[in-house]
Design a protein around this motif. Structure first.
Motif, PDB file in Angstrom:
ATOM      1  N   HIS A 186       0.850  -1.186   0.000  1.00 22.84           N
ATOM      2  CA  HIS A 186       0.000   0.000   0.000  1.00 22.84           C
ATOM      3  C   HIS A 186       0.886   1.236   0.000  1.00 22.84           C
ATOM      4  N   ALA A 187       0.581   2.146  -0.906  1.00 24.13           N
ATOM      5  CA  ALA A 187       1.323   3.413  -0.886  1.00 24.13           C
ATOM      6  C   ALA A 187       0.458   4.451  -0.186  1.00 24.13           C
ATOM      7  N   ILE A 188       1.099   5.305   0.623  1.00 21.74           N
ATOM      8  CA  ILE A 188       0.367   6.423   1.222  1.00 21.74           C
ATOM      9  C   ILE A 188       1.049   7.711   0.784  1.00 21.74           C
ATOM     10  N   MET A 189       0.232   8.570   0.184  1.00 16.81           N
ATOM     11  CA  MET A 189       0.744   9.863  -0.264  1.00 16.81           C
ATOM     12  C   MET A 189      -0.065  10.940   0.438  1.00 16.81           C
ATOM     13  N   GLY A 190       0.452  12.132   0.438  1.00 15.23           N
ATOM     14  CA  GLY A 190      -0.300  13.200   1.096  1.00 15.23           C
ATOM     15  C   GLY A 190       0.597  14.386   1.353  1.00 15.23           C
ATOM     16  N   PRO A 191      -0.038  15.553   1.533  1.00 14.52           N
ATOM     17  CA  PRO A 191       0.748  16.784   1.704  1.00 14.52           C
ATOM     18  C   PRO A 191       1.609  16.756   2.963  1.00 14.52           C
ATOM     19  N   VAL A 238       5.856  -1.325  -7.361  1.00 16.82           N
ATOM     20  CA  VAL A 238       4.500  -1.116  -7.871  1.00 16.82           C
ATOM     21  C   VAL A 238       3.485  -1.481  -6.789  1.00 16.82           C
ATOM     22  N   PRO A 239       2.672  -0.506  -6.363  1.00 15.41           N
ATOM     23  CA  PRO A 239       1.746  -0.759  -5.260  1.00 15.41           C
ATOM     24  C   PRO A 239       0.455  -1.449  -5.716  1.00 15.41           C
ATOM     25  N   ASP A 240      -0.177  -2.149  -4.792  1.00 15.05           N
ATOM     26  CA  ASP A 240      -1.489  -2.724  -5.082  1.00 15.05           C
ATOM     27  C   ASP A 240      -2.571  -1.688  -4.834  1.00 15.05           C
ATOM     28  N   VAL A 241      -2.331  -0.840  -3.829  1.00 17.24           N
ATOM     29  CA  VAL A 241      -3.323   0.157  -3.441  1.00 17.24           C
ATOM     30  C   VAL A 241      -2.598   1.475  -3.162  1.00 17.24           C
ATOM     31  N   ARG A 276      -6.678  11.894   7.922  1.00 20.24           N
ATOM     32  CA  ARG A 276      -7.546  10.789   7.539  1.00 20.24           C
ATOM     33  C   ARG A 276      -7.250  10.379   6.107  1.00 20.24           C
ATOM     34  N   ILE A 277      -7.677   9.140   5.789  1.00 20.48           N
ATOM     35  CA  ILE A 277      -7.562   8.686   4.411  1.00 20.48           C
ATOM     36  C   ILE A 277      -8.744   9.280   3.655  1.00 20.48           C
ATOM     37  N   VAL A 278      -8.444  10.076   2.635  1.00 17.29           N
ATOM     38  CA  VAL A 278      -9.542  10.762   1.944  1.00 17.29           C
ATOM     39  C   VAL A 278      -9.800  10.175   0.567  1.00 17.29           C
ATOM     40  N   LYS A 279      -8.878   9.329   0.115  1.00 17.18           N
ATOM     41  CA  LYS A 279      -9.109   8.737  -1.204  1.00 17.18           C
ATOM     42  C   LYS A 279      -8.279   7.462  -1.312  1.00 17.18           C
ATOM     43  N   THR A 280      -8.869   6.433  -1.894  1.00 17.41           N
ATOM     44  CA  THR A 280      -8.150   5.181  -2.087  1.00 17.41           C
ATOM     45  C   THR A 280      -8.349   4.732  -3.518  1.00 17.41           C
ATOM     46  N   GLY A 281      -7.287   4.260  -4.144  1.00 17.35           N
ATOM     47  CA  GLY A 281      -7.422   3.805  -5.525  1.00 17.35           C
ATOM     48  C   GLY A 281      -6.311   2.850  -5.895  1.00 17.35           C
ATOM     49  N   GLY A 282      -6.205   2.580  -7.176  1.00 13.76           N
ATOM     50  CA  GLY A 282      -5.150   1.695  -7.682  1.00 13.76           C
ATOM     51  C   GLY A 282      -3.891   2.504  -7.957  1.00 13.76           C
ATOM     52  N   LYS A 283      -2.907   1.884  -8.624  1.00 13.09           N
ATOM     53  CA  LYS A 283      -1.633   2.575  -8.813  1.00 13.09           C
ATOM     54  C   LYS A 283      -1.766   3.807  -9.702  1.00 13.09           C
ATOM     55  N   SER A 296      -2.325  16.510 -10.731  1.00 14.86           N
ATOM     56  CA  SER A 296      -3.255  17.510 -10.201  1.00 14.86           C
ATOM     57  C   SER A 296      -2.952  18.026  -8.798  1.00 14.86           C
ATOM     58  N   GLY A 297      -2.058  17.352  -8.080  1.00 19.76           N
ATOM     59  CA  GLY A 297      -1.756  17.823  -6.718  1.00 19.76           C
ATOM     60  C   GLY A 297      -2.839  17.444  -5.724  1.00 19.76           C
ATOM     61  N   TYR A 298      -2.717  18.021  -4.515  1.00 15.90           N
ATOM     62  CA  TYR A 298      -3.594  17.608  -3.412  1.00 15.90           C
ATOM     63  C   TYR A 298      -4.753  18.568  -3.154  1.00 15.90           C
ATOM     64  N   ALA A 299      -4.759  19.688  -3.883  1.00  9.75           N
ATOM     65  CA  ALA A 299      -5.684  20.768  -3.548  1.00  9.75           C
ATOM     66  C   ALA A 299      -7.120  20.271  -3.334  1.00  9.75           C
ATOM     67  N   GLN A 300      -7.626  19.471  -4.298  1.00  2.00           N
ATOM     68  CA  GLN A 300      -9.015  19.030  -4.193  1.00  2.00           C
ATOM     69  C   GLN A 300      -9.280  18.228  -2.909  1.00  2.00           C
ATOM     70  N   TYR A 301      -8.271  17.402  -2.502  1.00  3.74           N
ATOM     71  CA  TYR A 301      -8.487  16.555  -1.314  1.00  3.74           C
ATOM     72  C   TYR A 301      -8.456  17.367  -0.041  1.00  3.74           C
ATOM     73  N   GLN A 302      -7.620  18.384  -0.044  1.00 10.24           N
ATOM     74  CA  GLN A 302      -7.537  19.193   1.162  1.00 10.24           C
ATOM     75  C   GLN A 302      -8.835  19.921   1.423  1.00 10.24           C
ATOM     76  N   SER A 303      -9.440  20.427   0.366  1.00  4.36           N
ATOM     77  CA  SER A 303     -10.702  21.124   0.573  1.00  4.36           C
ATOM     78  C   SER A 303     -11.810  20.129   0.923  1.00  4.36           C
ATOM     79  N   GLU A 304     -11.779  18.959   0.268  1.00  4.58           N
ATOM     80  CA  GLU A 304     -12.799  17.944   0.544  1.00  4.58           C
ATOM     81  C   GLU A 304     -12.806  17.560   2.016  1.00  4.58           C
ATOM     82  N   ALA A 305     -11.597  17.426   2.542  1.00  2.00           N
ATOM     83  CA  ALA A 305     -11.481  16.956   3.921  1.00  2.00           C
ATOM     84  C   ALA A 305     -11.894  18.032   4.910  1.00  2.00           C
ATOM     85  N   ALA A 306     -11.792  19.263   4.482  1.00  3.00           N
ATOM     86  CA  ALA A 306     -12.019  20.359   5.410  1.00  3.00           C
ATOM     87  C   ALA A 306     -13.484  20.485   5.828  1.00  3.00           C
TER      88      ALA A 306
END
Ligand SMILES: Nc1ncnc2c1ncn2[C@@H]1O[C@H](COP(=O)(O)OP(=O)(O)OP(=O)(O)O)[C@@H](O)[C@H]1O
Ligand SMILES: [Mg+2]
Lengths: 250, 495
Positions: free
Chosen positions: A31-36, A213-216, A224-231, A240-250
């Motif tokens: 599992h890969a974890i990315m984030g700002p 190569v990650p599975d997830v 918090r985890i705000v989005k999960t997907g494939g590679k 696209s960067g993180y902008a959309q997720y940061q606002s979503e989480a807010a």
């Protein structure tokens, strides 16, 4: 499930860092974890490893179905949890070789296994170090003292290879690595991939995920985890960067 | 080691309260009454068949001691010692020896086990005397070292080289002229309260003379270890390295030493002539007292070396882990031009221990050099002080000193203190001083524990790294044991 994190809330010095984080990881998966920056990735890694000062105020962490919240860091390590540090620690005066051996034997003892004989141990270190292009001279030097950034990261992977954990958390192991070292380290990780072993790879760069190569892929934002997907999610983030997720989480 | 395990298990079953080892004083005829007087001093000297001059020397010391006061400048506190409530002479083995390891304190056995000391050797260290009265050391040592032959080989080898190595009481009879020429010339009779007391009543100790040009063919430690003797509480050691000679001497033992005597006031004098070198290593692990600090040994020692000749060298290495109170400053007088003094120290205090230790480097000759590396580790509720003096005489042109003095705190109920004194009476002296005090790093401990080390193992590993520069100075075989000893001394310091 090898790892199940349920509704995890974590505070440090009264400051809330993780806010209801859920994550489940099966054996054999990466599992890969990315984030700002500052979103809580390293915090998650430390809490998994049992670092003190981090207060779990709600939720639970199950490793192999057993809650580890009451376990000491060394007990978690002996159960197969490994953390490759974002900033590996220097230990003056302690030879890397001695450190590896002490750690390995401590874990074996905790699991009721016997100590490894000196020849067996040396054979294993030499083999593992050779594959990571770590020379003998470095093994004689004090743990991480005077190591370059890249050498420190390779040393983390060497420790992982020696300790053969069930779950390895790699916290930005790719940062500070040159292109050749990135390949060597990735190959080191890939060699250890097996149906029994899982990885959490924390990174800022999709490039690493070309090699490992990650599975997830997860996006962590504001604790918090705000989005999960494939590679492919990693590629998307790169664009696209993180902008959309940061606002979503807010 | 299953055999050790078995014994330890056996011992564990014994009610600890029955255990009286080491603290009992059975009635014996060969003992002077308690207290100190001229008669007692005469009695001691007579018992040892000493020459008249030695008696006079002792009496002189005694009379001077009566006018002296206990020093109060060290950072240690303890109840006032009643010097009239101490036995100053008793037959060497006055305590009831255990008949087998079954009668030895399980705590001590556990430590032996952790140190990896073989079972037979444990018996020697614990001072076991068998039911049939057979000498414990011989039997046990036979098994471990093939002692008779080894000891004989050692003796022959030393003799061939011309090295004199014997108890000082014996040297007083066999080589009185040598003893007389050197005793008290480094630590004068009136040097300090405890040294003066020692001069009056010293029991025994070692005497070493290495003739000119001789390199002592072995570490005297090797020999010493298997011939460990009960030298009593007022030990006196005198080592002379004649021109161009070399000797390495190790005192003490990593195994815990219990003693019925609470007060220890030893004197060690080292003398190196032109181009000679003495390397003196100590591992001190006297009983530190119980968990509340009661009953531990008070160790008030005067150790000093005199580099009397040109290019002479004296090097002190110490690992101090025991005693309730340690008051100890192995020093070097750098008299000869180009002479060199070294002091390497690891002092660990835990529980309620109090350590006030350090060194003095007195530069008198030209181009003399000295080096001080001190590592103090304070854990538990202990207090650990480094006290050091570096001085350069007006004539000591070109004197150089390097001091590195690091303290490490384990926990927050202990204290580490550094008290350096520097006196340079000439402008060409170069003294460098580095000192650090740090708390054991939580990040380091977490890193180690993430890799599987327990809190105690992690502490021991980090501390061993901290003291590595000094450990390297110890003779090989002791470095390994000292390392284990450090881990053991830190037990109970975390969590
Ligand atoms: N001891 C502390 N006291 C207060 N705040 C802290 C402490 N440690 C971490 N934080 C805060 O917690 C937040 C999360 O930090 P963390 O290191 O987990 O982020 P990260 O996602 O790993 O960031 P990066 O990508 O930069 O490595 C940050 O805002 C950080 O400042
Ligand atoms: Mg981070």
């Amino acid at each position: 499930m090898l790892l199940e994190i349920k509704n995890l809330h974590v505070e440090i010095d009264g400051k809330k860092i993780l806010n209801g984080l859920d994550l489940a990881i099966e054996q054999g998966k990466v599992h890969a974890i990315m984030g700002p920056n500052g979103s809580g990735k390293s915090t998650l890694a430390y809490v998994l490893a049992g670092k003190e000062d981090y207060a779990v105020t709600e939720g639970d962490i199950l490793f192999n179905g057993e809650s580890v919240l009451d376990l000491d860091p060394d007990e978690r390590a002996a159960r197969g949890l490994f953390l490759a540090f974002q900033y590996p620690i220097e230990i003056p005066g302690v030879a890397t070789m001695t450190f590896l051996r002490t750690a390995l034997n401590a874990q074996r003892k905790a699991r009721g296994e016997g100590e490894l004989s000196t020849p067996d141990f040396l054979k294993r270190v030499r083999e593992a170090a050779g594959k990571l292009e770590i020379n003998q001279d470095m093994l004689r030097r004090a743990v991480n003292v005077g190591f370059s950034g890249g050498e420190k990261k390779r040393n983390e992977i060497l420790q992982m290879a020696m300790l053969e954990p069930r779950l390895a958390v790699l916290d930005e192991t790719d940062s500070g690595l040159d292109i050749d070292a990135l390949k060597i380290v990735s190959e080191g990780v890939n060699r250890l991939r097996s149906p029994e072993r899982a990885f959490i790879v924390i990174t800022h760069y999709q490039r690493l995920l070309d090699y490992i190569v990650p599975d997830v892929v997860h996006v962590l934002s504001r604790g918090r985890i705000v989005k999960t997907g494939g590679k492919e999610l990693a590629l998307e983030l790169e664009a696209s960067g993180y902008a959309q997720y940061q606002s979503e989480a807010a | 080691m299953p055999a050790v395990q078995e014994t330890v298990e056996q011992v564990r079953r014994i009610d600890v309260d029955q255990y009286k080892y080491g603290f009992e004083t059975p009635i014996e005829s060969e003992k002077a009454p308690k207290g100190l007087s001229e008669d007692i001093v005469r009695f001691i000297s007579e018992k040892k068949n000493e020459p008249q001059w030695m008696l006079d020397w002792r009496l002189d010391a005694y009379r001077r001691w009566l006018t002296m006061r206990e020093p109060a400048w060290a950072r240690v506190s303890y109840p006032k010692i009643d010097f009239q409530n101490i036995y100053y002479y008793a037959a060497p083995k006055k305590f009831k020896a255990p008949k087998s390891l079954d009668e030895v304190d399980p705590e001590i056995l556990r430590t032996y086990e952790k140190l990896g000391i073989p079972l037979r050797e444990q018996e020697i260290l614990a001072g076991v005397v068998r039911e049939d009265g057979s000498t414990p050391s011989k039997v046990a040592v036979d098994a471990v070292f093939d002692s008779v032959s080894v000891a004989t080989t050692f003796k022959e080898e030393l003799k061939k080289a011309g090295v004199i190595f014997m108890p000082i009481s014996e040297a007083l009879r066999e080589h009185p002229e040598l003893v007389r020429r050197y005793i008290g010339t480094v630590v004068p009779v009136t040097d300090n309260f405890y040294a003066t007391l020692n001069s009056a009543v010293f029991s025994d100790g070692s005497f070493v003379y290495v003739p000119a040009g001789v390199r002592c063919p072995m570490e005297l430690s090797t020999y010493f270890r298997i011939n460990e003797k009960n030298t009593g509480q007022f030990e006196r050691t005198l080592i002379i390295a004649d021109k161009g000679s070399y000797v390495s001497y190790l005192e003490g033992c990593t195994a815990p030493q219990r003693d019925e005597n609470q007060l220890h006031a030893a004197v060690v004098e080292l003398i190196t002539l032109d181009d000679a070198e003495i390397k003196y290593s100590t591992v001190q692990n006297w009983y530190p007292g119980d968990s509340e600090g009661r009953g531990g040994v008070y160790n008030f020692v005067t150790k000093r070396g005199d580099c009397r000749g040109r290019n002479a060298k004296i090097s002190w290495t110490q690992v101090e882990t025991g005693s309730a109170i340690t008051w100890k400053y192995p020093s070097c007088i750098l008299r000869g031009d180009n002479s060199r003094g070294e002091f390497y120290s690891i002092a660990i205090s835990n529980g309620h221990q109090q350590v006030d230790s350090g060194t003095k480097m007195i530069h008198l000759g030209k181009n003399t050099t000295s080096r001080i590396i001190s590592k103090g580790i304070a854990a538990g509720k202990s207090q650990n002080t480094y006290r050091g003096l570096v001085s350069a005489h007006r004539k000591a042109t070109g004197a150089r000193n390097f001091t590195n003095c690091d303290s490490l705190l384990v926990g927050d109920k202990c204290g580490a203190h550094t008290v350096p004194y520097i006196e340079a009476r000439n402008s060409s002296a170069v003294f460098e001083h580095e000192a650090t005090t740090s708390k054991i790093s939580a990040d380091m401990l977490f890193y180690c524990r993430q890799r599987g080390l327990s809190a105690e193992e992690a502490t021991a590993l980090v501390v061993n790294g901290f003291v590595k520069d000094v450990l390297q100075q110890l003779p090989m075989e002791f470095a390994v044991e000292a390392q284990k000893l450090i881990s053991i001394s830190l037990e109970g310091s975390v969590g």
